[in-house]
Design a protein around this motif. Structure first.
Motif, PDB file in Angstrom:
ATOM      1  N   LYS A 233      37.544  -0.018  25.639  1.00 22.71           N
ATOM      2  CA  LYS A 233      38.237   0.679  26.723  1.00 22.71           C
ATOM      3  C   LYS A 233      37.964  -0.056  28.032  1.00 22.71           C
ATOM      4  O   LYS A 233      36.852  -0.534  28.270  1.00 22.71           O
ATOM      5  N   GLY A 234      38.965  -0.143  28.871  1.00 22.01           N
ATOM      6  CA  GLY A 234      38.786  -0.788  30.169  1.00 22.01           C
ATOM      7  C   GLY A 234      39.674  -0.152  31.219  1.00 22.01           C
ATOM      8  O   GLY A 234      40.734   0.409  30.902  1.00 22.01           O
ATOM      9  N   LEU A 235      39.240  -0.242  32.457  1.00 22.46           N
ATOM     10  CA  LEU A 235      40.033   0.256  33.582  1.00 22.46           C
ATOM     11  C   LEU A 235      40.882  -0.888  34.121  1.00 22.46           C
ATOM     12  O   LEU A 235      40.351  -1.901  34.583  1.00 22.46           O
ATOM     13  N   LEU A 236      42.200  -0.738  34.055  1.00 24.89           N
ATOM     14  CA  LEU A 236      43.133  -1.748  34.536  1.00 24.89           C
ATOM     15  C   LEU A 236      43.726  -1.258  35.858  1.00 24.89           C
ATOM     16  O   LEU A 236      44.279  -0.157  35.921  1.00 24.89           O
ATOM     17  N   SER A 237      43.591  -2.074  36.907  1.00 28.76           N
ATOM     18  CA  SER A 237      44.042  -1.659  38.242  1.00 28.76           C
ATOM     19  C   SER A 237      44.833  -2.774  38.898  1.00 28.76           C
ATOM     20  O   SER A 237      44.505  -3.954  38.752  1.00 28.76           O
TER      21      SER A 237
ATOM     22  N   GLY B   2      44.757  -7.510  46.242  1.00 27.97           N
ATOM     23  CA  GLY B   2      45.892  -8.273  45.744  1.00 27.97           C
ATOM     24  C   GLY B   2      45.687  -8.894  44.372  1.00 27.97           C
ATOM     25  O   GLY B   2      46.316  -9.902  44.042  1.00 27.97           O
ATOM     26  N   PHE B   3      44.830  -8.267  43.547  1.00 21.95           N
ATOM     27  CA  PHE B   3      44.550  -8.771  42.212  1.00 21.95           C
ATOM     28  C   PHE B   3      44.870  -7.690  41.179  1.00 21.95           C
ATOM     29  O   PHE B   3      44.886  -6.495  41.488  1.00 21.95           O
ATOM     30  N   ILE B   4      45.076  -8.125  39.940  1.00 21.43           N
ATOM     31  CA  ILE B   4      45.043  -7.195  38.829  1.00 21.43           C
ATOM     32  C   ILE B   4      43.656  -7.309  38.221  1.00 21.43           C
ATOM     33  O   ILE B   4      43.180  -8.420  37.936  1.00 21.43           O
ATOM     34  N   THR B   5      42.955  -6.192  38.093  1.00 18.30           N
ATOM     35  CA  THR B   5      41.567  -6.229  37.651  1.00 18.30           C
ATOM     36  C   THR B   5      41.402  -5.458  36.346  1.00 18.30           C
ATOM     37  O   THR B   5      42.086  -4.466  36.098  1.00 18.30           O
ATOM     38  N   LEU B   6      40.465  -5.931  35.543  1.00 16.74           N
ATOM     39  CA  LEU B   6      40.100  -5.242  34.311  1.00 16.74           C
ATOM     40  C   LEU B   6      38.590  -5.054  34.304  1.00 16.74           C
ATOM     41  O   LEU B   6      37.837  -6.030  34.380  1.00 16.74           O
ATOM     42  N   ALA B   7      38.159  -3.801  34.209  1.00 16.78           N
ATOM     43  CA  ALA B   7      36.731  -3.473  34.125  1.00 16.78           C
ATOM     44  C   ALA B   7      36.465  -2.879  32.745  1.00 16.78           C
ATOM     45  O   ALA B   7      36.683  -1.683  32.526  1.00 16.78           O
ATOM     46  N   PRO B   8      36.012  -3.692  31.785  1.00 14.03           N
ATOM     47  CA  PRO B   8      35.762  -3.187  30.434  1.00 14.03           C
ATOM     48  C   PRO B   8      34.472  -2.362  30.377  1.00 14.03           C
ATOM     49  O   PRO B   8      33.573  -2.499  31.210  1.00 14.03           O
ATOM     50  N   ASP B   9      34.389  -1.529  29.357  1.00 11.12           N
ATOM     51  CA  ASP B   9      33.186  -0.739  29.098  1.00 11.12           C
ATOM     52  C   ASP B   9      32.565  -1.209  27.790  1.00 11.12           C
ATOM     53  O   ASP B   9      33.087  -0.924  26.710  1.00 11.12           O
ATOM     54  N   ALA B  10      31.440  -1.912  27.883  1.00  7.75           N
ATOM     55  CA  ALA B  10      30.787  -2.432  26.681  1.00  7.75           C
ATOM     56  C   ALA B  10      30.182  -1.319  25.827  1.00  7.75           C
ATOM     57  O   ALA B  10      29.735  -1.578  24.708  1.00  7.75           O
TER      58      ALA B  10
ATOM     59  N   GLY C 103      38.364  -9.457  26.893  1.00 10.73           N
ATOM     60  CA  GLY C 103      38.996  -8.856  28.063  1.00 10.73           C
ATOM     61  C   GLY C 103      39.667  -9.903  28.937  1.00 10.73           C
ATOM     62  O   GLY C 103      40.742  -9.661  29.512  1.00 10.73           O
ATOM     63  N   PHE C 104      39.033 -11.062  29.053  1.00  5.65           N
ATOM     64  CA  PHE C 104      39.629 -12.173  29.792  1.00  5.65           C
ATOM     65  C   PHE C 104      41.003 -12.522  29.221  1.00  5.65           C
ATOM     66  O   PHE C 104      41.982 -12.666  29.963  1.00  5.65           O
ATOM     67  N   TYR C 105      41.080 -12.643  27.895  1.00  2.00           N
ATOM     68  CA  TYR C 105      42.352 -13.041  27.287  1.00  2.00           C
ATOM     69  C   TYR C 105      43.382 -11.917  27.341  1.00  2.00           C
ATOM     70  O   TYR C 105      44.587 -12.185  27.479  1.00  2.00           O
ATOM     71  N   TYR C 106      42.924 -10.663  27.249  1.00  2.00           N
ATOM     72  CA  TYR C 106      43.858  -9.547  27.422  1.00  2.00           C
ATOM     73  C   TYR C 106      44.492  -9.620  28.808  1.00  2.00           C
ATOM     74  O   TYR C 106      45.711  -9.493  28.960  1.00  2.00           O
TER      75      TYR C 106
ATOM     76  N   HIS D 222      30.268  -4.720  34.408  1.00  2.00           N
ATOM     77  CA  HIS D 222      29.281  -3.718  34.816  1.00  2.00           C
ATOM     78  C   HIS D 222      27.844  -4.181  34.618  1.00  2.00           C
ATOM     79  O   HIS D 222      27.566  -5.237  34.047  1.00  2.00           O
ATOM     80  N   GLU D 223      26.923  -3.322  35.052  1.00  2.00           N
ATOM     81  CA  GLU D 223      25.487  -3.565  34.924  1.00  2.00           C
ATOM     82  C   GLU D 223      25.041  -3.209  33.508  1.00  2.00           C
ATOM     83  O   GLU D 223      25.844  -3.202  32.596  1.00  2.00           O
ATOM     84  N   ASN D 224      23.767  -2.882  33.347  1.00  2.00           N
ATOM     85  CA  ASN D 224      23.216  -2.657  32.005  1.00  2.00           C
ATOM     86  C   ASN D 224      23.296  -1.198  31.574  1.00  2.00           C
ATOM     87  O   ASN D 224      22.433  -0.700  30.866  1.00  2.00           O
ATOM     88  N   ARG D 225      24.362  -0.493  32.004  1.00  2.00           N
ATOM     89  CA  ARG D 225      24.447   0.935  31.706  1.00  2.00           C
ATOM     90  C   ARG D 225      25.874   1.406  31.461  1.00  2.00           C
ATOM     91  O   ARG D 225      26.169   2.583  31.532  1.00  2.00           O
ATOM     92  N   GLY D 226      26.776   0.470  31.197  1.00  2.00           N
ATOM     93  CA  GLY D 226      28.157   0.833  30.918  1.00  2.00           C
ATOM     94  C   GLY D 226      29.001   0.940  32.178  1.00  2.00           C
ATOM     95  O   GLY D 226      28.536   0.708  33.295  1.00  2.00           O
ATOM     96  N   LEU D 227      30.248   1.287  31.971  1.00  2.00           N
ATOM     97  CA  LEU D 227      31.225   1.324  33.064  1.00  2.00           C
ATOM     98  C   LEU D 227      31.047   2.616  33.864  1.00  2.00           C
ATOM     99  O   LEU D 227      31.727   3.615  33.623  1.00  2.00           O
ATOM    100  N   ASN D 228      30.142   2.569  34.822  1.00  2.00           N
ATOM    101  CA  ASN D 228      29.868   3.756  35.630  1.00  2.00           C
ATOM    102  C   ASN D 228      30.825   3.828  36.831  1.00  2.00           C
ATOM    103  O   ASN D 228      31.603   2.900  37.091  1.00  2.00           O
ATOM    104  N   PRO D 229      30.799   4.929  37.579  1.00  2.00           N
ATOM    105  CA  PRO D 229      31.756   5.107  38.672  1.00  2.00           C
ATOM    106  C   PRO D 229      31.685   4.031  39.756  1.00  2.00           C
ATOM    107  O   PRO D 229      32.714   3.698  40.353  1.00  2.00           O
ATOM    108  N   TYR D 230      30.499   3.479  40.023  1.00  2.00           N
ATOM    109  CA  TYR D 230      30.385   2.411  41.024  1.00  2.00           C
ATOM    110  C   TYR D 230      31.209   1.192  40.624  1.00  2.00           C
ATOM    111  O   TYR D 230      31.907   0.591  41.449  1.00  2.00           O
ATOM    112  N   VAL D 231      31.147   0.802  39.351  1.00  2.00           N
ATOM    113  CA  VAL D 231      31.867  -0.390  38.908  1.00  2.00           C
ATOM    114  C   VAL D 231      33.365  -0.108  38.855  1.00  2.00           C
ATOM    115  O   VAL D 231      34.185  -0.969  39.199  1.00  2.00           O
ATOM    116  N   GLU D 232      33.746   1.098  38.450  1.00  2.00           N
ATOM    117  CA  GLU D 232      35.160   1.469  38.536  1.00  2.00           C
ATOM    118  C   GLU D 232      35.658   1.338  39.976  1.00  2.00           C
ATOM    119  O   GLU D 232      36.745   0.802  40.230  1.00  2.00           O
ATOM    120  N   ASP D 233      34.874   1.845  40.908  1.00  2.00           N
ATOM    121  CA  ASP D 233      35.230   1.789  42.326  1.00  2.00           C
ATOM    122  C   ASP D 233      35.373   0.344  42.790  1.00  2.00           C
ATOM    123  O   ASP D 233      36.302  -0.008  43.521  1.00  2.00           O
TER     124      ASP D 233
END
Length: 294
Positions: free
Chosen positions: A85-89, A125-133, A166-169, A105-116
């Motif tokens: 799962k990843g946040l696409l923005s 001006g980017f398309i970003t993907l923040a995956p959740d390991a 995620g990079f290739y996605y 993200h850091e060593n605790r999964g996709l927390n609200p700080y990394v989503e932010d």
């Protein structure tokens, strides 16, 4: 009970928190050691409360910002954890294909700080993907303590494959122009360094206080911008050897050390956050991506 402020906290307390946050001491030992600093009206409970993340009051971007198209997607990581799962923005106003950034993200999964942080980068001006390991384990559990415990059960090289997938996605996404960078924090800093080693098509990498690779540095193609906290002796100890290898292999890099700030200084949710250093580092990061991914 006195209201705690950052200036009330001794550096040793931040060092203790760093050890706890990186699984070098258990919670019971952390609480016990904190008791030595519970003096002058400061209690262990107030120290714990002050040090723990506060997500509710520290967002920099409204998750419902009308200028953003931000939602969760699922992609496949066959060499890693399977379905991730990843946040696409991306900006709502974009009518052209955009350069992409993988946000790690850091060593605790996709927390609200990394989503932010991922949404914040999208507004630039980017398309970003923040995956959740933590996706193979059910995803970020809603608190960092459980997230750290969960992430410690996964193999970090398998998680690296999740972010490479995620990079290739992102590279193949219909809204992306195929030019991709990566930014990561703590564990994500290590992932960013390793993606530079492993992914020849990567065009820029910005590790924040990330562990350094020891092998394969000759394979790096991406320009690097390395961000370090001046007080972070643990991570900084690996920099001299890494720099020597980068120089030996004639790699493009720039490095910044931010004096008198702790590991995690970019993380808005804890008292380690240092606004002047964080804002400067972020501006440098965005300028770097705009240059390298243009």
């Amino acid at each position: 009970m006195k209201k705690l402020k950052k200036e009330h906290i001794k550096q040793e307390v931040f060092d203790l928190y760093d050890a706890y946050a990186h699984n070098r001491i258990q919670r019971r030992d952390f609480v016990q050691k904190l008791s030595a600093y519970a003096v002058g009206g400061i209690t262990v409970a107030s120290l714990m409360s002050f040090l723990m993340p506060n997500y509710a009051d520290t967002f920099l971007v409204d998750k419902n910002n009308p200028d953003l198209d931000s939602s969760f997607i699922i992609y496949n990581s066959p060499k890693g954890g399977g379905e991730i799962k990843g946040l696409l923005s991306k900006p709502n106003s974009a009518d052209i294909k955009l350069p992409g950034i993988v946000v790690v993200h850091e060593n605790r999964g996709l927390n609200p700080y990394v989503e932010d942080t991922a949404r914040r980068a999208a507004l630039e001006g980017f398309i970003t993907l923040a995956p959740d390991a933590l996706s193979p384990l059910g995803g970020y559990p809603g608190n960092d303590d459980e997230g750290r415990e969960m992430q410690s059960t996964r193999d970090r090289n398998e998680m690296l494959e999740d972010f490479i997938a995620g990079f290739y996605y992102l590279k193949n996404h219909e809204s992306c122009n195929g030019k991709i960078g990566v930014v990561g924090f703590c564990f994500g800093g290590w992932i960013s360094n390793m993606m530079a080693v492993k992914v020849s098509e990567l065009l820029a990498a910005v590790p924040f206080y990330g562990g350094q690779p020891t092998d394969g540095i000759e394979n790096i193609n991406a320009p690097l911008m390395l961000q370090y906290a001046g007080l972070d002796e643990r991570v900084n100890a690996g920099w001299p050897d890494y720099e020597e290898a980068l120089k030996k292999n004639d790699k493009e890099y720039e490095v910044f050390f931010y004096p008198d700030v702790n590991h995690g200084f970019h993380n808005t949710s804890t008292p380690r956050y240092d606004r002047p250093a964080a804002e400067l580092a972020w501006q440098r990061t965005m300028d770097f991506f705009k240059e390298k991914l243009s």
